[in-house]
Design an enzyme around this catalytic site. Sequence first.
Site, PDB file in Angstrom:
ATOM      1  N   VAL A   1       0.839  -1.201   0.000  1.00 15.83           N
ATOM      2  CA  VAL A   1       0.000   0.000   0.000  1.00 15.83           C
ATOM      3  C   VAL A   1       0.881   1.260   0.000  1.00 15.83           C
ATOM      4  O   VAL A   1       0.493   2.292  -0.539  1.00 15.83           O
ATOM      5  CB  VAL A   1      -1.015  -0.021   1.172  1.00 15.83           C
ATOM      6  CG1 VAL A   1      -1.877   1.223   1.168  1.00 15.83           C
ATOM      7  CG2 VAL A   1      -1.903  -1.264   1.090  1.00 15.83           C
TER       8      VAL A   1
ATOM      9  N   GLU B   1       6.208   4.643   6.578  1.00  9.76           N
ATOM     10  CA  GLU B   1       6.665   3.753   7.654  1.00  9.76           C
ATOM     11  C   GLU B   1       6.124   2.374   7.310  1.00  9.76           C
ATOM     12  O   GLU B   1       4.961   2.081   7.561  1.00  9.76           O
ATOM     13  CB  GLU B   1       6.133   4.239   9.014  1.00  9.76           C
ATOM     14  CG  GLU B   1       6.610   5.636   9.429  1.00  9.76           C
ATOM     15  CD  GLU B   1       8.036   5.631   9.975  1.00  9.76           C
ATOM     16  OE1 GLU B   1       8.571   4.550  10.285  1.00  9.76           O
ATOM     17  OE2 GLU B   1       8.623   6.718  10.082  1.00  9.76           O
TER      18      GLU B   1
ATOM     19  N   CYS C   1       5.547  -4.179  13.631  1.00  4.73           N
ATOM     20  CA  CYS C   1       6.352  -3.969  12.427  1.00  4.73           C
ATOM     21  C   CYS C   1       7.827  -4.270  12.660  1.00  4.73           C
ATOM     22  O   CYS C   1       8.518  -4.713  11.762  1.00  4.73           O
ATOM     23  CB  CYS C   1       6.184  -2.534  11.929  1.00  4.73           C
ATOM     24  SG  CYS C   1       6.579  -1.311  13.181  1.00  4.73           S
TER      25      CYS C   1
HETATM   26  N1  LIG Z   1       7.143   1.080  10.040  1.00  2.00           N
HETATM   27  C1  LIG Z   1       6.215   1.175  10.955  1.00  2.00           C
HETATM   28  O1  LIG Z   1       6.276   2.019  11.848  1.00  2.00           O
HETATM   29  C2  LIG Z   1       5.051   0.237  10.936  1.00  2.00           C
HETATM   30  C3  LIG Z   1       4.210   0.198  12.039  1.00  2.00           C
HETATM   31  C4  LIG Z   1       3.117  -0.673  12.022  1.00  2.00           C
HETATM   32  C5  LIG Z   1       2.863  -1.457  10.931  1.00  2.00           C
HETATM   33  N2  LIG Z   1       3.703  -1.435   9.878  1.00  2.00           N
HETATM   34  C6  LIG Z   1       3.456  -2.314   8.748  1.00  2.00           C
HETATM   35  O2  LIG Z   1       2.068  -2.258   8.405  1.00  2.00           O
HETATM   36  C7  LIG Z   1       1.633  -3.494   7.882  1.00  2.00           C
HETATM   37  C8  LIG Z   1       0.380  -3.952   8.592  1.00  2.00           C
HETATM   38  O3  LIG Z   1      -0.560  -2.925   8.695  1.00  2.00           O
HETATM   39  P1  LIG Z   1      -1.880  -2.887   7.767  1.00  2.00           P
HETATM   40  O4  LIG Z   1      -2.234  -4.283   7.364  1.00  2.00           O
HETATM   41  O5  LIG Z   1      -2.871  -2.059   8.480  1.00  2.00           O
HETATM   42  O6  LIG Z   1      -1.330  -2.120   6.517  1.00  2.00           O
HETATM   43  P2  LIG Z   1      -2.139  -1.680   5.220  1.00  2.00           P
HETATM   44  O7  LIG Z   1      -1.104  -1.154   4.301  1.00  2.00           O
HETATM   45  O8  LIG Z   1      -3.040  -2.746   4.732  1.00  2.00           O
HETATM   46  O9  LIG Z   1      -3.121  -0.499   5.730  1.00  2.00           O
HETATM   47  C9  LIG Z   1      -2.635   0.713   6.262  1.00  2.00           C
HETATM   48  C10 LIG Z   1      -3.638   1.837   5.979  1.00  2.00           C
HETATM   49  O10 LIG Z   1      -3.788   1.994   4.576  1.00  2.00           O
HETATM   50  C11 LIG Z   1      -5.154   1.884   4.188  1.00  2.00           C
HETATM   51  N3  LIG Z   1      -5.212   1.130   2.934  1.00  2.00           N
HETATM   52  C12 LIG Z   1      -5.246  -0.222   2.766  1.00  2.00           C
HETATM   53  N4  LIG Z   1      -5.277  -0.539   1.455  1.00  2.00           N
HETATM   54  C13 LIG Z   1      -5.279   0.637   0.769  1.00  2.00           C
HETATM   55  C14 LIG Z   1      -5.302   0.968  -0.610  1.00  2.00           C
HETATM   56  N5  LIG Z   1      -5.341   0.041  -1.560  1.00  2.00           N
HETATM   57  N6  LIG Z   1      -5.278   2.279  -0.950  1.00  2.00           N
HETATM   58  C15 LIG Z   1      -5.228   3.232  -0.014  1.00  2.00           C
HETATM   59  N7  LIG Z   1      -5.208   2.964   1.322  1.00  2.00           N
HETATM   60  C16 LIG Z   1      -5.235   1.691   1.705  1.00  2.00           C
HETATM   61  C17 LIG Z   1      -5.842   1.159   5.328  1.00  2.00           C
HETATM   62  O11 LIG Z   1      -7.188   1.536   5.397  1.00  2.00           O
HETATM   63  C18 LIG Z   1      -5.036   1.606   6.538  1.00  2.00           C
HETATM   64  O12 LIG Z   1      -5.513   2.826   7.057  1.00  2.00           O
HETATM   65  C19 LIG Z   1       2.807  -4.436   8.084  1.00  2.00           C
HETATM   66  O13 LIG Z   1       3.516  -4.570   6.871  1.00  2.00           O
HETATM   67  C20 LIG Z   1       3.656  -3.735   9.119  1.00  2.00           C
HETATM   68  O14 LIG Z   1       5.013  -4.099   9.129  1.00  2.00           O
HETATM   69  C21 LIG Z   1       4.778  -0.581   9.848  1.00  2.00           C
END
Ligand SMILES: NC(=O)c1ccc[n+]([C@@H]2O[C@H](COP(=O)([O-])OP(=O)(O)OC[C@H]3O[C@@H](n4cnc5c(N)ncnc54)[C@H](O)[C@@H]3O)[C@@H](O)[C@H]2O)c1
Length: 465
Positions: A193, A211, A245
């Site tokens: 994403v 992030e 993460c």
């Molecule tokens: N680096 C960091 O600080 C950190 C912290 C926590 C999680 N993560 C990472 O996040 C991931 C897990 O979180 P997740 O499953 O919520 O991530 P995700 O990418 O699925 O979703 C994150 C956000 O993006 C939105 N989103 C989802 N699909 C989208 C699209 N196609 N277009 C636009 N927006 C969209 C969601 O509604 C949500 O608000 C893991 O890979 C984890 O490692 C990173």
Amino acid sequence: MSPAAEAFARLRAGDARRRTEFTVQKRRAVLKRLASEIRAREAEIMAALAADLGKPAVEVRISEIIPILSEIRHTSRHLKAWAGVRRVRPTLSMIGTRATIRPEPKGTVLILAPWNYPLCLALGPLVSAIAAGNAAVVKPSELAPATSALVAKIVAACLPEDLVAVVEGGVETATALLAQPFDHIFFTGSPAVGKVVMAAAAKTLASVTLELGGKSPVILGPDADLKKAARMVAWGKFQNAGQTCIAPDHVFVPRAQEAGFTKALRAEIARMYGARPQASRSFARLIGAKHFERVRGMVTEAVGHGATLITGGEAEAASRYLAPTVLTHVPADAALMREEIFGPVLPVIAYDDLGAVLAGIEAGEKPLALYVFARDRKLIARICAATTSGAVGVNVTLAHFLHLNLPFGGIGQSGLGAAHGRWGFQAFSHEKPVLENRFAVLDPLMPPYGKLSARLARLVQALVG
Ligand SMILES: NC(=O)c1ccc[n+]([C@@H]2O[C@H](COP(=O)([O-])OP(=O)(O)OC[C@H]3O[C@@H](n4cnc5c(N)ncnc54)[C@H](O)[C@@H]3O)[C@@H](O)[C@H]2O)c1
């Protein structure tokens, strides 16, 4: 107008006014109100995270509440220095000028948050955005609905409507928000994403902080204290049921230490979660059915292809429970070794040649964190120098997230830019240079070019070059 467009337009209308009126003092007052609101709603926060993730109260305090409150405290304490106008000395060719750097807000920014630390990763970046003087739209994750609703409630209760808007919803809402011309997008989530976000930002040339995630490896040196390493790795891996993460994704252990380390891991898991982790009040659940099936499927696949189950493996779909699980002999082409695991499953990989381990890490995607357990400082330095990662933890896991004098962020597939403390403030600021002419000798360098300008240009070159 869609809720996304309406929220953006409402906040954007105040950009010019905020630039002059939203002083450091006022920003601090807003942050103070946010801190009080969070303190007052502790019980609701615990309940929301229990509903979404079965998150134990101590974990909520350590990994959701404390990081936000300490970010507010640290930021409030240093904000005056960070936001102040800084004078810089002229370089040689700029003698006769006076130069300053003025941090200014980027404007109206967007914060997109994930579900795994749904409070901290929505409100933490918001602290930095407000500190830098911006208005912000926050979209929490739809997969943690109780916390998403609570984030909206907290913000509505204590922050001005023309400063912060929470827009709840899923992919459609995120897409509608990404179509607005925000001045900065701060995204926390998956690398897949992250690419969607960056592509959307390209359309308006918004700056981005990404992030992201990935596979964070652990390397044990031959002299590692196995018991201490096992304790730290188990804590880092099984907190929030592995949905962190920066959780250790898998462990490389010298072949001679493999049996000792897995034995120590089993003992630590039993000490932390008892003989029946399902009954433990210290162990969280997976976020949803899809995620549960994905992680359980990875374990089934690995065991089917010859992996050895050291402990765990038990699962209950109805409660999205997956036991703390440790595996050895996981085939290199198994999903567990290709995808970010993001669940309570730990592959332990025996190695004979550290050089090959380091080369393998370098050949793959750059991890968000890399952990080393060793006593030999030369070995630690070698591993640090030979690998690239968002951060390195030595004889510790996870804790660098809480150290606000360190930038927090990834590199390459694990992210772009940094958060926390001063780096969070900078992510949401434009450092604007202001150059003032006092007695700079520029006239002779202007056309028509004659002997004097040629001589002067040569002189300047000789001076600076
Ligand atoms: N680096 C960091 O600080 C950190 C912290 C926590 C999680 N993560 C990472 O996040 C991931 C897990 O979180 P997740 O499953 O919520 O991530 P995700 O990418 O699925 O979703 C994150 C956000 O993006 C939105 N989103 C989802 N699909 C989208 C699209 N196609 N277009 C636009 N927006 C969209 C969601 O509604 C949500 O608000 C893991 O890979 C984890 O490692 C990173």
